[in-house]
Design a protein around this motif. Structure first.
Motif, PDB file in Angstrom:
ATOM      1  N   THR A 399      39.172  41.962  39.743  1.00  7.59           N
ATOM      2  CA  THR A 399      38.040  42.498  38.989  1.00  7.59           C
ATOM      3  C   THR A 399      38.200  42.125  37.521  1.00  7.59           C
ATOM      4  O   THR A 399      39.280  42.280  36.953  1.00  7.59           O
ATOM      5  N   TYR A 400      37.124  41.632  36.935  1.00  7.08           N
ATOM      6  CA  TYR A 400      37.119  41.209  35.536  1.00  7.08           C
ATOM      7  C   TYR A 400      36.027  41.982  34.805  1.00  7.08           C
ATOM      8  O   TYR A 400      34.904  42.089  35.297  1.00  7.08           O
ATOM      9  N   LYS A 401      36.356  42.493  33.646  1.00  2.00           N
ATOM     10  CA  LYS A 401      35.403  43.354  32.940  1.00  2.00           C
ATOM     11  C   LYS A 401      35.466  43.081  31.446  1.00  2.00           C
ATOM     12  O   LYS A 401      36.543  42.948  30.868  1.00  2.00           O
ATOM     13  N   SER A 402      34.287  43.007  30.803  1.00  2.95           N
ATOM     14  CA  SER A 402      34.243  42.768  29.358  1.00  2.95           C
ATOM     15  C   SER A 402      33.834  44.035  28.628  1.00  2.95           C
ATOM     16  O   SER A 402      33.223  44.936  29.216  1.00  2.95           O
ATOM     17  N   ASP A 406      29.839  43.923  31.082  1.00  2.19           N
ATOM     18  CA  ASP A 406      29.747  43.064  32.256  1.00  2.19           C
ATOM     19  C   ASP A 406      30.975  43.252  33.148  1.00  2.19           C
ATOM     20  O   ASP A 406      32.101  43.380  32.658  1.00  2.19           O
ATOM     21  N   GLU A 407      30.749  43.264  34.437  1.00  5.47           N
ATOM     22  CA  GLU A 407      31.856  43.375  35.389  1.00  5.47           C
ATOM     23  C   GLU A 407      31.561  42.517  36.611  1.00  5.47           C
ATOM     24  O   GLU A 407      30.449  42.543  37.139  1.00  5.47           O
ATOM     25  N   VAL A 408      32.539  41.720  37.018  1.00 10.01           N
ATOM     26  CA  VAL A 408      32.408  40.929  38.239  1.00 10.01           C
ATOM     27  C   VAL A 408      33.652  41.109  39.087  1.00 10.01           C
ATOM     28  O   VAL A 408      34.752  41.354  38.571  1.00 10.01           O
ATOM     29  N   LYS A 409      33.460  40.993  40.385  1.00 10.33           N
ATOM     30  CA  LYS A 409      34.584  41.008  41.315  1.00 10.33           C
ATOM     31  C   LYS A 409      34.655  39.629  41.963  1.00 10.33           C
ATOM     32  O   LYS A 409      33.644  39.109  42.445  1.00 10.33           O
ATOM     33  N   ILE A 410      35.839  39.055  41.947  1.00 10.68           N
ATOM     34  CA  ILE A 410      36.065  37.768  42.593  1.00 10.68           C
ATOM     35  C   ILE A 410      36.931  38.012  43.819  1.00 10.68           C
ATOM     36  O   ILE A 410      38.010  38.598  43.724  1.00 10.68           O
ATOM     37  N   ARG A 411      36.444  37.579  44.977  1.00  9.54           N
ATOM     38  CA  ARG A 411      37.246  37.727  46.199  1.00  9.54           C
ATOM     39  C   ARG A 411      37.421  36.358  46.853  1.00  9.54           C
ATOM     40  O   ARG A 411      36.622  35.448  46.648  1.00  9.54           O
TER      41      ARG A 411
END
Length: 474
Positions: A399-402, A406-411
Motif C-alpha cells: 500500500t502506497y499513500k501520499s 492519494d492511496e493505491v494498493k499494488i498486488r
C-alpha cells in the motif's frame, strides 16, 4: 476561418467524451503562427442558465499558473535581483526542512523543478480552508483532511512553519528526485514578493498580464466587476453508478499558495500567453523575457518518467518524430485545463473546462492526433515489451499513500504473473516498460508509473501522476 478536414471526426470524438464524463462546458482553441486556426465550444459556461461559451469566457486554469510564476522569477533574474541557483534561504530565512544541511542546499531552481526533496504534503487543504468551509461540496474533503485542518495556512510564514514541523521523510538530496510540489510553488510566490516589493498577484498583473494584453485574466473574479462572461463551477459525483456534475458555485482561494494554481483566464488570453513559449519570449510585438530565459524555461531540467521531463513550470517531451510538445495541465474544483505548444510546427493550443476530473488527456490526445493527421486514439508514445524479473514484481506489492490523500494498493496477480493497481474501485494491470517502470491504461489513456528503491534495493515509493507516494504497508 476555413474548416479543417479533421474537425468533424474530432468534434464527434470530443462530444462523446464530454457526454460520457458529463462535462457541462468546454472550449478548445488552437493557433498557428499566432493566428487562430480552430475554435470549438461544447456545452455551456452555466448549464442551468444555458449561457454560451466564447473565446473571452473566464475559466480557471489551475496549475498552468505555475508557468506564470516561473516567468516572473526569470524576469527578476534578468533584472539581477536574484539567481535561480541562489539558496532559497537567501530570500526565505524561515524556510526549514527536516534536515539543516538539506535546507541550505535547496535552491530556487529546485523549487521550480519540483525537486527540493519534499514528498507530497497536505498543506494545500489548510491553505484553502476558508474557501472549503464556505463550500457545501467540500464537506467530504474536509472530513478526509480533518486532522490537517486545525488551523488555516493563510501566510507564507505559516506555510514555512507547516513544512518545518510536518512529519515526513525527505525523498533524497535536492535536485535528485522529482515529486510535484505545490508547497514549493507557493513559496516561489513569497520569493517574488520579497524581491520585487510587490504582492505576487500585483507583480504578475503588471509584468506579464498587462504587457501581453491579457485583460481578462485575473486572480479574483471580483476584479471583472459586473461582467458575467465567467464560468459557473461544477464538480463530479457518482450516484448509483452514474456520473453527474453538481453545480458548485464559489472559487477556491489560497493566499499562501496563489502562485501554485489560482489564476483565471480565457482561451483568447491563453493563446496570447502560449505564444511566449512558441517564439522564445515574445507575443506579438511585446517581449516579456529574453530568448535565453524562455529556452531555460522549456529545457528538460529533470526527468519525470522515461520520456517526459520538466522545465520551469512547463513539461516537455518529444512528439511525432521531429517535434517537441511543451505543456502543462491544471485541476481544482470546477477546473480541468491544459495549455500546449509545439514550437517547430508553430502551434499553440488550450483546452478549458468548468468541471474537475474532465477527460482532458483524451481531448488533447485526440486534438494533437487530428492536427497531425493520425488516428484519434494513437498513443503519444509507444513502448517495446520489457521482461521484468519475477522477483522484482513480487517485491513491489503493498500500500502506497501520499500526504495529499492519494492511496493505491499494488498486488501481485499470481495467475497472470503481473502487478495490478487498485484505487477508487478500479483494478488496473501494470505493463512493464523498463526497470521498475510500468504503463497503466485508464480511460484509454496510457499513464507511466514507477517504483523507487532505496540504496539497499528495497521498494520505498510508488510514483503516479508525478507524485512520489511512500510505501506504508507491505
Amino acid at each position: 476561418m476555413k474548416t479543417n478536414e479533421w474537425e468533424a471526426s474530432f468534434e464527434a470524438y470530443a462530444q462523446k467524451l464530454i457526454n460520457e464524463f458529463q462535462v457541462p462546458g468546454a472550449i478548445v482553441a488552437v493557433a498557428k503562427e499566432g493566428e487562430l486556426l480552430y475554435e470549438k465550444t461544447f456545452g455551456y459556461r452555466d448549464r442551468e442558465e444555458k449561457a454560451p461559451i466564447d473565446l473571452d469566457t473566464v475559466f480557471g486554469i489551475g496549475s498552468i499558473t505555475k508557468s506564470f510564476t516561473c516567468l516572473a522569477i526569470m524576469q527578476l533574474q534578468e533584472e539581477g535581483k536574484l539567481s535561480i541557483h541562489d539558496p532559497v534561504v537567501t530570500y526565505l530565512p524561515e524556510f526549514r526542512t527536516r534536515d539543516e544541511a538539506h535546507t541550505k542546499a535547496v535552491t530556487i531552481h529546485h523549487f521550480m523543478t519540483h525537486s527540493p526533496g519534499l514528498p507530497p504534503l497536505p498543506a494545500l487543504i489548510p491553505a484553502m480552508l476558508p474557501s472549503l468551509k464556505a463550500d457545501p461540496t467540500a464537506e467530504e474533503l474536509l472530513k478526509q483532511f480533518e486532522k490537517d485542518c486545525k488551523e488555516p495556512i493563510d501566510t507564507y510564514e505559516q506555510l514555512m512553519t507547516y513544512i518545518a514541523e510536518h512529519p515526513y521523510e525527505l525523498l533524497g538530496p535536492p535536485g535528485t528526485e522529482f515529486s510535484y510540489c505545490n508547497e514549493a510553488y507557493g513559496l516561489l510566490g513569497a520569493i517574488i514578493e520579497r524581491v520585487s516589493g510587490k504582492k505576487y498577484e500585483e507583480y504578475v498583473q503588471e509584468h506579464i498580464l498587462q504587457p501581453l494584453g491579457m485583460d481578462r485574466s485575473v486572480f479574483y473574479v471580483e476584479e471583472l466587476g459586473a461582467d458575467d462572461n465567467c464560468t459557473m463551477l461544477y464538480t463530479p459525483r457518482v450516484k448509483d453508478g452514474v456520473r453527474e456534475a453538481l453545480r458548485a458555485p464559489g472559487w477556491w482561494d489560497s493566499p499562501s499558495m496563489l502562485a501554485a494554481g489560482f489564476l483565471k483566464s480565457t482561451a483568447r488570453d491563453m493563446l496570447r500567453y502560449a505564444d511566449v513559449y512558441r517564439t522564445g519570449g515574445a507575443s506579438g510585438d511585446v517581449r516579456v523575457i529574453s530568448e535565453v530565459s524562455a529556452t531555460q524555461m522549456t529545457a528538460p531540467h529533470i526527468k519525470t518518467d522515461l520520456v517526459r521531463s520538466y522545465g520551469y513550470g512547463l513539461g516537455t517531451q518529444s512528439f511525432h518524430e521531429k517535434y517537441t510538445l511543451i505543456q502543462h495541465t491544471g485541476g481544482l474544483k470546477g477546473i480541468t485545463s491544459v495549455m500546449f505548444i509545439i514550437p517547430e510546427a508553430g502551434l499553440t493550443g488550450v483546452v478549458l473546462t468548468n468541471v474537475d476530473d474532465a477527460p482532458i488527456s483524451n481531448l488533447v490526445l485526440g486534438l494533437l492526433n487530428s492536427l497531425f493527421d493520425r488516428p484519434l486514439e494513437t498513443p503519444l508514445v509507444t513502448f517495446a515489451t520489457y521482461e521484468a524479473p519475477l522477483a522484482q514484481l513480487q517485491e513491489s506489492h503493498g500500500t502506497y499513500k501520499s500526504g495529499e490523500g492519494d492511496e493505491v494498493k499494488i498486488r501481485f496477480d499470481e495467475e497472470n504473473k503481473q502487478l495490478v493497481l487498485a484505487a477508487g474501485g478500479e483494478a488496473l494491470p501494470l505493463r512493464p516498460i523498463g526497470e521498475d517502470s510500468f504503463l497503466l491504461n485508464r480511460n484509454n489513456i496510457d499513464m507511466q508509473v514507477r517504483f523507487v528503491r532505496n540504496s539497499e534495493g528495497q521498494v520505498k515509493r510508488f510514483v503516479m501522476g508525478g507524485r512520489q507516494m511512500p510505501k506504508v504497508e507491505a
